[in-house]
Scaffold this active site. Structure first.
Site, PDB file in Angstrom:
ATOM      1  N   LYS A  33      18.164 -35.053  31.231  1.00 39.84           N
ATOM      2  CA  LYS A  33      17.790 -35.322  29.880  1.00 39.84           C
ATOM      3  C   LYS A  33      18.828 -36.605  29.350  1.00 39.84           C
ATOM      4  CE  LYS A  33      15.702 -31.579  28.773  1.00 39.84           C
ATOM      5  NZ  LYS A  33      15.523 -30.804  30.105  1.00 39.84           N
TER       6      LYS A  33
HETATM    7  C1  LIG Z   1      14.514 -30.118  30.670  1.00 41.63           C
HETATM    8  C2  LIG Z   1      14.892 -29.833  32.191  1.00 41.63           C
HETATM    9  C3  LIG Z   1      13.634 -29.469  32.786  1.00 41.63           C
HETATM   10  C4  LIG Z   1      12.296 -29.402  32.546  1.00 41.63           C
HETATM   11  O1  LIG Z   1      11.873 -30.793  32.214  1.00 41.63           O
HETATM   12  P1  LIG Z   1      10.514 -31.004  31.271  1.00 41.63           P
HETATM   13  O2  LIG Z   1      10.372 -32.243  30.923  1.00 41.63           O
HETATM   14  O3  LIG Z   1      10.669 -30.214  29.984  1.00 41.63           O
HETATM   15  O4  LIG Z   1       9.371 -30.625  32.104  1.00 41.63           O
HETATM   16  C5  LIG Z   1      14.146 -29.290  34.324  1.00 41.63           C
HETATM   17  N1  LIG Z   1      15.162 -29.113  34.813  1.00 41.63           N
HETATM   18  C6  LIG Z   1      16.251 -29.262  34.107  1.00 41.63           C
HETATM   19  C7  LIG Z   1      17.662 -29.138  34.387  1.00 41.63           C
HETATM   20  C8  LIG Z   1      16.241 -29.683  32.389  1.00 41.63           C
HETATM   21  O5  LIG Z   1      17.183 -30.020  31.783  1.00 41.63           O
END
Ligand SMILES: *Cc1c(COP(=O)(O)O)cnc(C)c1O
Length: 495
Positions: free
Chosen positions: A112
């Protein structure tokens, strides 16, 4: 050329990129999509000579066409700097025949950070461009990682406040500790008695609450979203798919134009949608492999064409993927429906009234680039252990879901196309699950003892983000019922 954005739910007037970033969600509840997907205007060979920051500029300028060159470069330079612990920003690590694209080298050691490092700057710039005088209040629901990454991105950014809701019993101890120790006078963190979908629903209701918006406006505030529905989150995520392909090309691991597969551990469908955008911009990607954990709504969807959220919500060891409504899927639905907002809006109405909808055969055909599968808890743990024992490389639980699904795909299809696996979190963020997967004996150890053991085992230094929280004091302790989210927000804002 000026690229405009439309809502997925009505043919209301198109908005500029900066307006779409400011609003987050369209007034009709839809998500903003670009009127067309731009094509890269540099060759992959040219891109292979560029740094992450330069690549980010080349990709983002095609989407954010109302930003000046200076504005966009300024945002990029403020985002992708020493907050990342490696100059390459998103390194590729080869292990057991796949490349792990490590997207966890930012401030909060999860992917993120890739978008949330830049979103505050895109947002502030967008506000200036549109003469917004109100203070911007970021309202976010998180299943763990978004919360901390958004808090870190917005902390003490002038002209903003940030309020984060998380499921009190639905995130890892380290995730929770990271959030409740967040510094910054403009940050607020609240645990709710409910799951992630409850938190997300509550946030969506506040965004759609006209009365609340009026009260906020007279007090000099307006909401914006840092959730992955914001186009300002999605666009920066396209960058690393372009960048990683270009890096493989530069290092001679692939030939120019050679197709690769991409496997993405998926929750809200943002990360994999970014890969789909990269493909449509001209990156030679063959299959987009969508990996789910036991909350396998997306797997069932790709198998049957029916999206059905009516099922048990499972708490897994990959909590950031514990999601039954993948918000960003709506963008793919809209695109494959031929940019038909009415058709999409009808499906979304079904989703909210009946909890399910079915797409047409024609739409399914247009999704043939996607392959969906899932990994059980056991398969996920086994993938961590197997990769560690074979190569010494330790991956986190989310990445392990992707690795397990990638193996299933290869077995099922005999496809030997080279593959990038999006590695979305540092194993240090999910230490207990990771260590237990390697050996059950670790379960007896304390959280930070395990961190040191993982460091020893993997030969990777304990990341700063973890060192920091060993001793940090808890600064946020609000917990509320899911029905009380709005009153909590009003109390924080003093309205
Ligand atoms: C948010 C997240 C995901 C999923 O990603 P999306 O874009 O919501 O599909 C996968 N792994 C981690 C560690 C995340 O923080």
């Amino acid at each position: 050329m000026n690229l405009l954005y439309r809502s997925t739910r009505s043919s209301a007037e198109a908005v500029t990129a900066s307006q779409a970033i400011l609003k987050g969600l369209a007034d009709d509840g839809g998500l903003y999509v670009p009127e067309s997907l731009p094509k890269l205007d540099k060759s992959l060979a040219e891109l292979s000579e560029m740094t992450y920051q330069e690549t980010a500029y080349e990709v983002m300028k095609l989407f954010l066409t109302d930003f000046t060159q200076e504005e966009l470069r300024d945002c990029i330079n403020k985002a992708y700097d020493g907050k990342f612990d490696t100059e390459v920003i998103a390194p590729l690590v080869e292990a057991d025949g796949n490349w792990y694209l490590e997207l966890f080298h930012g401030a909060t050691i999860a992917f993120k950070d890739m978008a949330l490092s830049i979103l505050p700057h895109l947002l502030i710039t967008s506000a200036k461009k549109n003469n917004v005088k109100n203070e911007i209040v970021i309202l976010t629901a998180t299943s763990g990682d978004t919360g901390k990454a958004a808090l870190a991105g917005f902390a003490d950014v002038e002209g903003t406040k940030i309020i984060v809701f998380y499921p009190k019993h639905g995130v890892s101890p380290i995730q929770e500790k990271q959030m409740v120790t967040q510094k910054g006078g403009n940050t607020f963190v609240v645990g709710i008695k409910g799951n992630f979908d409850d938190a997300q629903t509550g946030v969506k209701q506040m965004f759609g609450d006209r009365e609340l918006a009026k009260q906020m406006d007279s007090a000099g505030f307006q909401f914006s979203s840092a959730n992955s529905i914001n186009i300002g989150r999605l666009v920066p995520q396209v960058v690393y798919y372009v960048y990683s392909y270009a890096r493989l090309l530069k290092e001679g691991k692939i030939s120019d134009g050679e197709k690769i597969n991409v496997t993405v551990p998926t929750g809200n469908f943002g990360n994999i949608l970014a890969a789909y955008f990269a493909k449509n911009m001209g990156v030679p990607i063959a299959k987009l492999i969508c990996a789910s954990n036991e909350n396998k709504v997306l797997y069932d969807f790709f198998e049957t064409g029916v999206y059905d959220r009516n099922r048990e919500f499972v708490l897994t060891s990959s909590p950031s993927m514990d999601i039954l409504i993948s918000s960003n899927l709506e963008r793919l639905i809209y695109i494959t429906a031929g940019a038909d907002a009415d058709k999409n809006a009808e499906l979304m109405r079904r989703l909210s009234s009946e909890g399910k909808y079915e797409i047409t055969a024609g739409m399914r055909d247009k999704m043939s680039d996607f392959y969906g599968n899932y990994a059980s808890e056991q398969e996920t743990a086994a993938a961590i252990k197997a990769l560690y024992e074979k190569t010494g490389y330790v991956m986190d639980t989310h990445t392990a879901v992707a690795a397990a699904v990638c193996n299933k795909y290869k077995k099922e299809t005999n496809d030997s196309t080279k593959t990038i696996i999006a590695s979305t979190a540092s194993p240090f963020k999910f230490t207990r699950s990771v260590m237990n997967a390697i050996d059950a004996k670790y379960d007896k150890m304390g959280d930070f003892e395990l961190v040191d053991e993982l460091s020893r085992l993997s030969g990777v230094k304990v990341p700063n983000a973890i060192e920091e929280i060993r001793t940090a004091p808890v600064l946020h302790d609000t917990v509320c019922d899911k029905e009380d989210m709005k009153s909590v927000v009003m109390r924080f804002l003093g309205i």
